[in-house]
Design a protein around this motif. Structure first.
Motif, mmCIF file in Angstrom:
data_model
loop_
_atom_site.group_PDB
_atom_site.id
_atom_site.type_symbol
_atom_site.label_atom_id
_atom_site.label_comp_id
_atom_site.label_asym_id
_atom_site.label_seq_id
_atom_site.Cartn_x
_atom_site.Cartn_y
_atom_site.Cartn_z
ATOM 1 N N HIS A 187 90.740 150.827 79.531
ATOM 2 C CA HIS A 187 89.463 150.647 78.904
ATOM 3 C C HIS A 187 89.559 149.390 78.186
ATOM 4 O O HIS A 187 89.658 148.847 77.729
ATOM 5 N N GLY A 188 87.947 149.422 77.917
ATOM 6 C CA GLY A 188 87.863 148.374 77.938
ATOM 7 C C GLY A 188 85.720 147.658 77.855
ATOM 8 O O GLY A 188 85.155 148.847 77.731
ATOM 9 N N TYR A 189 85.489 146.799 78.220
ATOM 10 C CA TYR A 189 83.752 146.353 78.383
ATOM 11 C C TYR A 189 83.649 145.707 79.624
ATOM 12 O O TYR A 189 84.323 145.287 79.861
ATOM 13 N N LEU A 190 82.584 145.624 79.935
ATOM 14 C CA LEU A 190 81.992 145.064 81.263
ATOM 15 C C LEU A 190 80.608 144.793 80.726
ATOM 16 O O LEU A 190 79.747 145.205 80.063
ATOM 17 N N PHE A 191 80.676 142.943 80.945
ATOM 18 C CA PHE A 191 79.026 142.654 80.246
ATOM 19 C C PHE A 191 77.515 142.754 81.225
ATOM 20 O O PHE A 191 77.373 143.681 81.259
ATOM 21 N N ALA A 192 78.804 143.262 82.828
ATOM 22 C CA ALA A 192 77.341 143.193 83.424
ATOM 23 C C ALA A 192 78.028 143.724 84.606
ATOM 24 O O ALA A 192 78.751 143.578 84.607
ATOM 25 N N ASP A 193 77.124 144.525 85.569
ATOM 26 C CA ASP A 193 78.182 145.684 86.804
ATOM 27 C C ASP A 193 77.896 144.169 87.884
ATOM 28 O O ASP A 193 77.290 143.579 87.613
ATOM 29 N N ASP B 226 86.951 140.287 87.057
ATOM 30 C CA ASP B 226 86.867 138.913 86.578
ATOM 31 C C ASP B 226 86.085 138.404 84.361
ATOM 32 O O ASP B 226 86.420 139.016 83.916
ATOM 33 N N ASP B 227 86.026 137.518 84.584
ATOM 34 C CA ASP B 227 85.582 137.078 83.816
ATOM 35 C C ASP B 227 84.068 138.238 82.984
ATOM 36 O O ASP B 227 83.482 137.195 81.777
ATOM 37 N N ARG B 228 83.780 138.719 83.291
ATOM 38 C CA ARG B 228 83.220 139.978 82.536
ATOM 39 C C ARG B 228 83.463 140.611 82.326
ATOM 40 O O ARG B 228 82.735 141.609 80.853
ATOM 41 N N TYR B 229 84.516 140.819 82.214
ATOM 42 C CA TYR B 229 85.226 142.478 81.634
ATOM 43 C C TYR B 229 86.380 141.374 80.169
ATOM 44 O O TYR B 229 87.121 141.106 80.510
ATOM 45 N N ILE B 230 87.168 142.656 79.505
ATOM 46 C CA ILE B 230 87.043 142.567 77.534
ATOM 47 C C ILE B 230 88.271 144.022 78.064
ATOM 48 O O ILE B 230 87.780 144.939 78.660
ATOM 49 N N ARG B 231 89.386 143.277 78.281
ATOM 50 C CA ARG B 231 90.682 144.052 78.410
ATOM 51 C C ARG B 231 91.095 145.461 77.161
ATOM 52 O O ARG B 231 91.280 144.181 76.443
ATOM 53 N N VAL B 232 91.111 146.026 76.496
ATOM 54 C CA VAL B 232 91.074 146.896 75.877
ATOM 55 C C VAL B 232 92.392 147.331 75.721
ATOM 56 O O VAL B 232 93.674 146.676 75.009
ATOM 57 N N GLY B 233 92.660 148.502 76.092
ATOM 58 C CA GLY B 233 94.342 148.780 76.114
ATOM 59 C C GLY B 233 94.176 150.248 77.148
ATOM 60 O O GLY B 233 93.582 149.785 78.404
ATOM 61 N N SER B 234 95.815 150.959 77.051
ATOM 62 C CA SER B 234 96.389 151.314 77.936
ATOM 63 C C SER B 234 96.599 152.478 78.274
ATOM 64 O O SER B 234 96.986 152.386 77.117
ATOM 65 N N GLY B 235 96.674 152.774 79.796
ATOM 66 C CA GLY B 235 98.226 154.296 79.537
ATOM 67 C C GLY B 235 97.548 155.013 80.535
ATOM 68 O O GLY B 235 97.591 154.321 81.435
ATOM 69 N N LEU B 236 99.002 155.890 80.862
ATOM 70 C CA LEU B 236 99.334 156.940 81.641
ATOM 71 C C LEU B 236 97.790 157.644 82.262
ATOM 72 O O LEU B 236 98.062 157.254 83.795
#
Length: 269
Positions: A188-194, A228-238
């Motif tokens: 999960h994270g954030y996406l600047f643009a589609d 790509d560079d539009r994404y910010i990665r925050v956390g992960s899980g199963l």
């Protein structure tokens, strides 16, 4: 790209709670694809414990707010420099074996529809091509439809429905990959643009698949691309439940509601 984020989560409790205790996975880590320049998680009146990095390399912090608590606002603000690494997660420190992510969960358990989807895959030329084939097949099989599903639906149920959102695309891909003996996890994270360049006004989710000789590679079936560079990665899980950015308990009974507002924008370099 330099991306700024403002993420507000408001909880309302009726009647007020005596205490709220939460575990937050709300802070992005640094790796080759991103460098946090500033980041703050704020809750008025709350006590935050020391943060730690879990085995998957994600940053976790606990929060306690003594009551009576009728309303609680979690404010996340920050700025991150991002770099396009063509979906490959490089420089992310973690100690958990990729084979842990072969473990099936209730949300990613096999079903009739998933078995039929798996049978449509041919013999892969390479492990990377196999991962791309799986992501493409999921994108074709689940039509992006906001509001068509709820958070409790499993990957198998979503695939039978044929509609879903980014969470659903990610979990279907994870379930399919594990059936094909490919370690996979939810991110999960954030996406600047589609992909079409339009603004993306919510948190985002995608999957990472383990590819030999490359490591973890991200796939976003909802946008038919690798992060790509539009994404910010925050956390992960199963799965989506395991990777939830906020988990917690409150002392007291009654109703609880939650509202979320997210804005993601490009900052001036």
């Amino acid at each position: 790209m330099r991306i700024s984020v403002r993420h507000e989560t408001t909880y309302r409790f009726d009647p007020p709670r005596a205490r709220v205790i939460q575990s937050h996975r709300l802070t992005p880590s640094a790796h080759a694809g991103q460098k946090p320049l500033s980041w703050e998680v704020r809750v008025d009146g709350a006590l935050f414990g020391s943060g730690f990095t879990d085995g998957a390399g994600d940053l976790v912090r606990t929060m306690t707010l003594d009551g009576p608590v009728s309303e609680m606002l979690i404010e996340v603000t920050g700025e991150v420099d991002t770099t396009d690494t063509v979906g490959v997660l490089r420089g992310h420190r973690e100690i958990v074996s990729p084979r842990v992510y072969l473990r099936r969960t209730r949300m990613t358990a096999p079903g009739v529809a998933l078995t039929a989807l798996s049978d449509r895959l041919g013999a892969p030329a390479t492990a990377l091509q196999h991962a791309h084939d799986m992501a493409g097949l999921v994108a074709e099989s689940v039509i992006y439809t906001p509001g068509a599903t709820d958070q409790g639906m499993t990957a198998s149920e979503v695939l039978e429905l044929g509609h879903g959102v980014c969470q659903d695309h990610a979990q279907v891909l994870i379930a399919l990959a594990r059936m094909r003996e490919t370690p996979a996890r939810y991110v999960h994270g954030y996406l600047f643009a589609d992909a079409d360049g339009s603004a993306h006004e919510a948190s985002h989710a995608w999957a990472e698949l383990w590819v030999e000789d490359l490591g973890w590679v991200g796939f976003d079936p909802a946008n038919r691309c690798c992060p790509d560079d539009r994404y910010i990665r925050v956390g992960s899980g199963l799965d989506a439940l395991d990777a939830a950015p906020i988990r917690g308990i409150s002392l007291g009974g009654g109703t609880e509601t939650m509202d979320i507002a997210v804005s993601v924008a490009a900052s001036q370099q």
